[in-house]
Structures are given as C-alpha cells and as structure tokens.
Design a protein around this motif. Structure first.
Motif: not given
Length: 141
Positions: A20-44
């Motif tokens: 996803l982060l390789e796509l043009p104009h994509v700035i950030h991406a994240a994987v989020i749990s249903g209870d609002g916790l971060i499970e993965g995020r883009s490096p920046n």
C-alpha cells in the motif's frame, strides 16, 4: 498482589502495509484492532499519531455501522468501507480479518480505485495468513 489481566500480544501486521505504501500518493497506512489498538503502522507514522488514529477509527467504524443501521432500519449491518475526504487527502478504512481494520491516508490526488483495490488484496492476504496459523490452545499438552 494480583497481576492485572493483559490483552494477548498479537503478531505485528505491518508487513501487510508495504504494498500500500508503494502506491502513488499514499502517505500512511495502519492495521487497527476493533478495540482501537494499533497492530501495525507505516514506518513514518509516529506511535502517538498511530494510537490516535486507531482510537478514532475504531469509534468511527462503530458510528458508521450504527448510522447505516439506523438509516436502513436493519441492525445486521456489515461495513465494507468507510471513506473520509478532506482538503488534506483521503482516509480509507476497510474491515479486515480477525476483528481488525486496514486504514490508509492518501493525498488529494490519489486514484481511489487503485488504493481500495490494493487494500482488498491486502485484506485477503491478511485473512489467508490468519487462517493458516495453527490454532493456539490454552491447555498444556
């Protein structure tokens, strides 16, 4: 003294974000749990920002589901996608495997179709990986 119950630690799912982060104009991406916790995020994407995004998207997904159910008069609603447009860009959120959500922030000039298609591919990949994991047993063997 008793030890407080802890949420089980889940595997870091940041690997699903790379395409996803390789796509043009994509700035950030994240994987989020249903209870609002971060499970993965883009490096920046900083930890504090990612945690804020996770909390707000969790609430937004709940609000979107409830709003749709109220409009439809049917509370058996399954969200397929939540999209936010602002002058700074687009936020896309798609439910993923195991009570998680895949989220992307992209600039205003992004090709929405390309991003949402690739998000669906990554959701399928995430789901396939989750399904291929051996089940865990709480009982000792």
């Amino acid at each position: 003294m008793t030890t407080p119950a802890r949420r089980p630690v889940r595997e870091d799912t940041s690997w699903v974000l790379a395409p996803l982060l390789e796509l043009p104009h994509v700035i950030h991406a994240a994987v989020i749990s249903g209870d609002g916790l971060i499970e993965g995020r883009s490096p920046n994407l900083g930890r504090d920002a990612a945690e804020g995004v996770a909390a707000m998207l969790s609430a937004l997904q709940g609000a979107a589901r409830t709003t749709t159910a109220a409009f439809a008069g049917d509370y058996a609603v399954t969200l397929r996608q939540t999209v936010i447009e602002s002058d700074k860009g687009w936020v896309f959120a798609i439910p993923a495997a195991d009570n998680t959500c895949l989220a992307v922030f992209a600039g205003p000039e992004v090709n929405m179709g390309v991003v949402t298609h690739q998000m669906q591919v990554q959701v399928a990949t995430l789901g396939a990986k989750a399904m291929s994991r051996p089940t865990r047993s709480d009982s000792p063997e």
